[in-house]
Enzyme design. Structure first.
Site, PDB file in Angstrom:
ATOM      1  N   ASN A 148       0.834  -1.204   0.000  1.00 36.05           N
ATOM      2  CA  ASN A 148       0.000   0.000   0.000  1.00 36.05           C
ATOM      3  C   ASN A 148       0.868   1.252   0.000  1.00 36.05           C
ATOM      4  OD1 ASN A 148      -2.144  -1.744   0.136  1.00 36.05           O
ATOM      5  ND2 ASN A 148      -2.390  -1.556   2.353  1.00 36.05           N
TER       6      ASN A 148
ATOM      7  N   ASP B 195      -0.444   4.297   1.046  1.00 39.16           N
ATOM      8  CA  ASP B 195      -1.215   5.299   1.779  1.00 39.16           C
ATOM      9  C   ASP B 195      -0.613   5.726   3.114  1.00 39.16           C
ATOM     10  OD1 ASP B 195      -1.835   3.070   3.465  1.00 39.16           O
ATOM     11  OD2 ASP B 195      -3.583   2.585   2.221  1.00 39.16           O
TER      12      ASP B 195
ATOM     13  N   HIS C 262       5.940  -0.346  -2.640  1.00 34.82           N
ATOM     14  CA  HIS C 262       5.552   0.415  -3.834  1.00 34.82           C
ATOM     15  C   HIS C 262       5.618   1.921  -3.628  1.00 34.82           C
ATOM     16  CE1 HIS C 262       3.202  -3.384  -5.263  1.00 34.82           C
ATOM     17  NE2 HIS C 262       4.503  -3.487  -5.440  1.00 34.82           N
TER      18      HIS C 262
ATOM     19  N   CYS D 168      14.796  16.230 -12.833  1.00 33.98           N
ATOM     20  CA  CYS D 168      15.963  16.514 -11.988  1.00 33.98           C
ATOM     21  C   CYS D 168      15.994  15.687 -10.712  1.00 33.98           C
ATOM     22  CB  CYS D 168      16.017  18.002 -11.642  1.00 33.98           C
ATOM     23  SG  CYS D 168      14.727  18.550 -10.496  1.00 33.98           S
TER      24      CYS D 168
ATOM     25  N   CYS E 274      12.810  22.607 -12.567  1.00 29.03           N
ATOM     26  CA  CYS E 274      13.253  22.359 -13.943  1.00 29.03           C
ATOM     27  C   CYS E 274      12.099  22.210 -14.935  1.00 29.03           C
ATOM     28  CB  CYS E 274      14.142  21.109 -13.987  1.00 29.03           C
ATOM     29  SG  CYS E 274      13.215  19.564 -13.901  1.00 29.03           S
TER      30      CYS E 274
ATOM     31  N   SER F  36      -4.004  -9.170   0.342  1.00 28.20           N
ATOM     32  CA  SER F  36      -3.447  -9.014  -1.007  1.00 28.20           C
ATOM     33  C   SER F  36      -3.835 -10.208  -1.861  1.00 28.20           C
ATOM     34  CB  SER F  36      -1.916  -8.908  -0.962  1.00 28.20           C
ATOM     35  OG  SER F  36      -1.387  -8.903  -2.285  1.00 28.20           O
ATOM     36  N   SER F  37      -4.219  -9.939  -3.100  1.00 28.55           N
ATOM     37  CA  SER F  37      -4.522 -11.027  -4.034  1.00 28.55           C
ATOM     38  C   SER F  37      -3.229 -11.584  -4.633  1.00 28.55           C
ATOM     39  CB  SER F  37      -5.443 -10.523  -5.149  1.00 28.55           C
ATOM     40  OG  SER F  37      -4.805  -9.479  -5.865  1.00 28.55           O
TER      41      SER F  37
ATOM     42  N   GLY G 166     -11.265 -13.491  -0.758  1.00 30.64           N
ATOM     43  CA  GLY G 166     -11.181 -13.888  -2.158  1.00 30.64           C
ATOM     44  C   GLY G 166      -9.903 -14.658  -2.468  1.00 30.64           C
TER      45      GLY G 166
HETATM   46 ZN   LIG Z   1      12.839  18.925 -11.745  1.00 30.06          ZN
END
Ligand SMILES: [Zn+2]
Length: 262
Positions: free
Chosen positions: A91, A93, A108, A119, A169, A207-208, A234
């Site tokens: 997750n 979050d 992740h 940059c 940038c 988690s699946s 599930g």
């Molecule tokens: Zn930048």
């Protein structure tokens, strides 16, 4: 959880659904709605970049307003009890940390940090929200929220939205999360893999395991001969490897289990 002292736990979207952050996939592991944005399209197609940020902008307040639920609190209590070796989450979050868990590996990444693809500058997502608001005076959209913090908005509304750019940038900016089509950074993966090498059991919660970055921990645990338990509502890709599969709500299952060990 009562008979193992160094458990490696992997959590996924099913841990955060009770906090109002919907799951990508249904209980058959299939896409519940349209698949999320791919990194290649995000980088190469202006309209995909614009749509992503319009939806992310609308979905952000709801994400910020989400609070940890029973599942997050159970993991924090378990960590305090001392037998949770490493918590790894798919997750983005930050709810495990807000519930009090520490040393979490955010496999992740995190939605609350934004990185420039030009940059490499990193900024706060909350601060960027204010910048976006300033660049889009009067722009409003009603929408529902998806797991990555984005939202459904009609096409004509998106066309009038000005997406953010790097203040340094003018490069494209992206939340510091692993998009579909991207790999988990090697250092982060190694950190989790090293923890698994010291674990005596694997628990997967919510988690699946349809994404390989999570599933590979099941393969590694299986190859190492570790017992594997899965709690999920599930089917999961890891079911054939699990000695214990609990079909149901992560929050209630983990709350009961942690109550037995603390
Ligand atoms: Zn930048």
């Amino acid at each position: 959880m009562t008979s193992h002292r160094r458990v490696f736990a992997l959590t996924g979207a099913g841990c955060s659904t009770a906090s109002g952050i919907p799951d990508y996939r249904d209980d058959q592991g299939e896409w519940r709605r349209r698949p999320p944005v791919m990194i290649q399209a995000f980088r190469m197609q202006d309209e995909v970049y614009r749509r992503y940020w319009a939806r992310a902008y609308v979905g952000w307040p709801r994400l910020v307003g989400a609070v940890p639920n029973a599942a997050h609190h159970a993991f924090a209590a378990w960590q305090s009890a001392g037998t949770l070796l490493q918590l790894v989450t798919q997750n983005v979050d930050g709810l495990h940390q807000r519930a009090g868990s520490s040393s979490v590996v955010d496999l992740h990444g995190r939605l609350d940090v934004v990185v420039c693809l030009g940059c490499g500058a990193r900024t706060s997502r909350s601060a960027l929200q204010d910048v976006i608001a300033g660049q889009n005076p009067g722009w409003r959209a009603e929408a529902t929220t998806a797991p990555d913090g984005d939202a459904d908005i009609d096409a004509s509304t998106i066309e009038s939205f000005t997406p953010p750019r790097c203040a340094a940038c003018v490069g494209m900016v992206k939340p510091d999360v692993v998009f579909f089509g991207e790999n988990v950074p090697g250092e982060r993966y190694e950190c989790a893999r090293a923890a698994l090498a010291n674990a005596d059991a694997l628990l997967v919660a919510g988690s699946s395991l349809m994404v390989y970055s999570g599933f590979r921990f099941v393969r590694l645990a299986h190859d190492a001969g570790l017992p594997i338990a899965i709690v999920n509502r599930g089917r999961t890709r890891g079911d054939d490897f699990a000695g214990l599969k609990i079909e149901g709500d992560v929050g209630s299952a983990l709350t009961d289990a942690v109550a037995a060990i603390v």
